[in-house]
Scaffold this active site. Structure first.
Site, PDB file in Angstrom:
ATOM      1  CG  ASP A 398      38.025  42.989  41.135  1.00 24.99           C
ATOM      2  OD1 ASP A 398      38.104  42.142  40.221  1.00 24.99           O
ATOM      3  OD2 ASP A 398      37.389  42.790  42.189  1.00 24.99           O
ATOM      4  CD  GLU A 401      35.801  41.167  34.672  1.00 25.48           C
ATOM      5  OE1 GLU A 401      36.762  40.664  35.288  1.00 25.48           O
ATOM      6  OE2 GLU A 401      35.014  41.974  35.194  1.00 25.48           O
ATOM      7  CG  ASP A 476      35.834  36.548  42.069  1.00 22.86           C
ATOM      8  OD1 ASP A 476      36.934  37.012  42.412  1.00 22.86           O
ATOM      9  OD2 ASP A 476      34.829  37.253  41.890  1.00 22.86           O
TER      10      ASP A 476
END
Length: 822
Positions: A398, A401, A476
């Site tokens: 997670d 990015e 999300d």
């Protein structure tokens, strides 16, 4: 056109190669190469300049393209004073010399993808760009993870991996960037892949309706053209170039439960016990960041998780796998082992001045591993031992990015450096690829620490090629009906972009869900490749066993249906792993000749044979469904409905419209609380013959579902076929089941309990199994069905027009014959 755009000029030098041509202008070098009969690579870069530093001219090798061993292709090259042509059986590339313009044409000369006369390729202040003619009627699919509708014509898109909160249909950048698209004119398709892991911009006719543009901030323009002509050809061609997904462990296809966060460990065990208590299947429970010690990666909080090994052992005893989250940020803490070791081994990203790049994330101040270095990936992989040693069997990457809380860009500073000394590149040029290399490290961890075990890795971020490394969820989302709907075209476009193993957080991650929304989302999730329920801290709990009736029972029934569908879905995953074919597909993929399917985004195909029309509005009792040509079978009632029409399908709370396509063969497995609880068998094989499809075949893929022995040949296929013939007044349906094993040491045979034939309206005159006649089973429908669970025979359900045949044979060789009078 970009205001700063400057087109390249005329070719000053030209040299033919065996499979293409090299061109030089005053300032650029271009190379056009035929890689396959239907695949062309175009590369434009500035001519080499004197190096100011090692950084300025360095390039990271592509993490997307894996097929460098493409076979030699025959190319005919012709040249005239004005142009040069590269010709194969499937495409003709015309390159104008002055100015340089490239056009891709069908073998018959019809233009497909052509540079605009005024612009073509060139440079902007930010990088390289290419402008193409946009014909009327062309639609665009793909681009990876995008909000909005399926067709992206008339939109602009910035592909830059971004930790986005509360995305809406107008949100631009999201977590996954795939600079690949399919152009489809209603008859034929082509594809373009822009291999650039920096920021990419696509304007698909929004600012200039007669043209579209793609642009990169990189130092070169490097794109691939796929000639098609079918959408399937383009998708599979892209997968051949960038790689296909790897088969996951079979338990990855089950239902997964997650929350931010289950804490302390007693809460985790309570969730597991409740799933078993309430008879709701589940295969995996996820541990979010609160299992860590102060959010320090590769640690456990010894107060809230005092016995992680014991916890996971007890979960395993109940049939659950544990999946733990991992973030790339490493807490700046001189006493923290991972931080100290990484400093000593120079594993972290640095600024141009040589100082470590730091930012704020969950642990506070953090540094980031430089995954672009192989030695750093190996170092990070070894740290997974802490998790694997206590029994963790899934990794959830997670925040990769990468996300930063306190920088202006919300990610790493754009001038932060990646790569080995002397070959560094700035983060701006490789931003989107950061997650790929993190996931490569996770796969290396499985190879090194759990050899022979299939990796299960799920990632939030990625770039082209991520399908080889991990499955992807859409990040999300929010517990909104609008997000349930939005997840459908998002997942469909990701599938068309080479990412077949995808899904969204069922029930919604942020905000509070409600019983109806969760029920409808579980119904949708039943048919989506990655099936995980996930919710955020401070939101209401959304485990399905907490629902009141009838919602709990409906969710239970659909999750159990998911487990019965696993043999079918696993076969689709094998096809995706072999050829890149999407598991869930927009209708246009299966029915490109039907214009009505080209923009449909709220229903989809699961494989070639199951159509799903989710419900995405509250208090819905029915919804419009489009059925393409042919006959369709209502999954619940057995009713046959003609295609090429819109219908109003019933959709009470306990069902969403599902239809089987004529000719479908659907193997259904056993109900189970978790994969492997009981030995698999084919509980029912559904067969849907019709007058237009009097014969059909489906090959069910079988392996052990756990190890990597399938890579050594330990797998097989169960072939199911039918053939319907006419003999005077009598009709005959022959059904064949046989097993093909690629390795004689591995047995792929499965027990077959029953065959179910749809749209059977006349009582049979004769039914035989392996040449021996079987008798009808009498009694009420429920009694007859119960008898057929344990004995041979047959029963015609006149309410649903379905004929049930108890076979009770192994799949090695079954021959069934049914005769009836018309």
């Amino acid at each position: 056109m970009e205001k700063s755009f400057k087109s390249i000029g005329a070719a000053r030098k030209l040299r033919q190669t065996a499979t293409g041509v090299l061109l030089r202008t005053r300032a650029e070098e271009l190379e056009i190469t035929v890689l396959k009969e239907d695949l062309i690579r175009v590369t434009m870069r500035r001519q080499p300049q004197p190096r100011k530093s090692a950084v300025s001219n360095a390039e990271i090798p592509s993490c997307a393209v894996v097929r460098h061993d493409l076979a030699t292709v025959d190319v005919e090259i012709t040249e005239s004073p004005t142009d040069i042509n590269l010709i194969t059986r499937k495409v003709r590339v015309r390159i104008s010399k002055s100015p340089i313009r490239i056009g891709f044409h069908r073998p018959d000369g019809i233009a497909v993808c052509v540079d605009t006369a005024t612009s073509g390729m060139g440079w902007t202040e930010d990088g390289a760009a290419c402008f193409k003619i946009l014909p009327a009627g062309t639609r665009f699919y793909g681009f990876g993870e995008r909000t909005g509708y399926l067709d992206k014509r008339g939109t602009t898109m910035t592909l830059w991996n971004t930790d986005t909160v509360h995305h809406t249909p107008s949100t631009d950048s999201l977590y996954v960037s795939i600079p690949f698209f399919i152009g489809f004119d209603g008859g034929q398709a082509y594809g373009v892949f822009l291999d650039s892991p920096g920021k990419c911009v696509f304007d698909m006719g929004k600012n200039s309706p007669g043209e579209y543009m793609f642009q990169t901030t990189g130092k070169k323009l490097d794109y691939y053209f796929f000639a098609g002509p079918e959408i399937r050809d383009v998708v599979e061609g892209y997968a051949a170039l960038t790689g296909t997904m790897k088969l996951p462990p079979l338990w990855a296809l089950g239902y997964h439960q997650s929350r931010y966060s289950y804490c302390p460990q007693d809460d985790v065990e309570e969730v597991a016990r409740n799933f078993r208590k309430h008879d709701i299947p589940c295969d995996a429970i996820y541990l979010d960041i609160h299992y860590m010690d102060g959010y320090r990666v590769f640690t456990f909080d010894r107060e809230t998780f005092p016995d992680p090994s014991g916890l996971i052992s007890r979960l395993n005893d109940m049939g659950f796998k544990a999946v733990t989250i991992i973030d790339p940020g490493v807490k700046v803490d001189p006493k923290y082992k991972i931080y100290k070791d990484g400093l000593q081994k120079d594993c972290f990203v640095r600024r141009p001045d040589g100082e470590l790049f730091e930012a704020k994330v969950w642990p506070g101040r953090v540094v980031f591993p430089d995954f672009f270095k192989q030695r750093v990936r190996t170092w990070w992989a070894k740290n997974h031992k802490t998790l694997f040693d206590v029994g963790v069997r899934g990794i959830w990457n997670d925040m990769n990015e990468p996300s930063c809380f306190d920088t202006e860009s919300r990610t790493m500073d754009l001038d932060a450096l990646h790569g080995e000394p002397g070959m560094e590149v700035p983060h701006a040029e490789v931003h989107n690829a950061y997650a790929n290399f993190m996931n490569e490290s996770a796969r290396e961890a499985f190879r090194a620490l759990l050899p022979g075990t299939r990796p299960f890795i799920v990632t939030r971020a990625g770039y082209s090629g991520i399908q080889r490394l991990a499955c992807v969820w859409t990040g999300d989302n929010v517990s909104w009906w609008e997000h349930l709907l939005m997840s459908i075209p998002m997942c469909l476009n990701m599938g068309l972009s080479g990412l077949p193993f995808v899904g969204a957080d069922v029930g919604g991650f942020q905000s509070d869900t409600d019983p109806e929304l969760l029920t409808r989302w579980i119904q949708l999730g039943t048919f989506v490749p990655f099936f995980r329920n996930h919710s955020a801290v401070d939101t209401c709990r959304q485990e399905p066993y907490l629902l009141d009736e009838p919602h709990k029972s409906i969710c239970r029934d659909f999750i159990k249906l998911r487990y019965r569908l696993i043999p079918y879905i696993y076969t689709l995953m094998h096809r995706a792993a072999t050829s890149g074919t999407p598991i869930i597909r927009p209708l246009v993929f299966e029915f490109p000749e039907d214009e009505k399917t080209h923009g449909i985004f709220d229903q989809f195909m699961l494989g070639p044979s199951i159509m799903v029309a989710p419900v995405y509005q509250p208090e819905t009792k029915c919804r419009a469904v489009y059925l393409p040509g042919g006959e369709w079978f209502d999954f619940y009632t057995g009713k046959v409905i003609g295609g090429n029409q819109y219908i109003l399908a019933e959709a009470p709370l306990d069902r969403i419209p599902v239809f089987l396509r004529e000719g479908a063969i659907i193997p259904l497995g056993r109900e189970m609380n978790f994969v492997g609880e009981v030995a698999q068998e084919l509980r029912i094989i559904d067969i849907c013959p019709s007058r237009d499809t009097p014969s059909g075949k489906f090959s069910l893929y079988v392996d052990d579902g756990e190890t990597e022995q399938h890579l050594l040949g330990d797998f097989g296929f169960i072939h199911v076929s039918y053939d319907m013939t006419q003999d005077g007044r009598f009709s005959k349906l022959g059904i064949s089941v046989d097993t093909e094993t690629r390795n004689n040491k591995y047995c792929a045979s499965l027990p077959v309990e029953s065959i179910r034939i749809w749209d059977f309206t006349q009582p049979p005159v004769k039914v035989s199994v392996n040449g021996i006649g079987v008798r009808p089973v009498g009694g009420k429908p429920e009694d007859a069905m119960r008898k057929l669970r344990t004995q041979q025979g047959y029963y015609l359900d006149k309410d649903s027009n379905r004929l049930y045949i108890g076979a009770h044979k192994n799949s090695d060789e079954i021959k069934i014959e049914v005769v009836w009078m018309d």
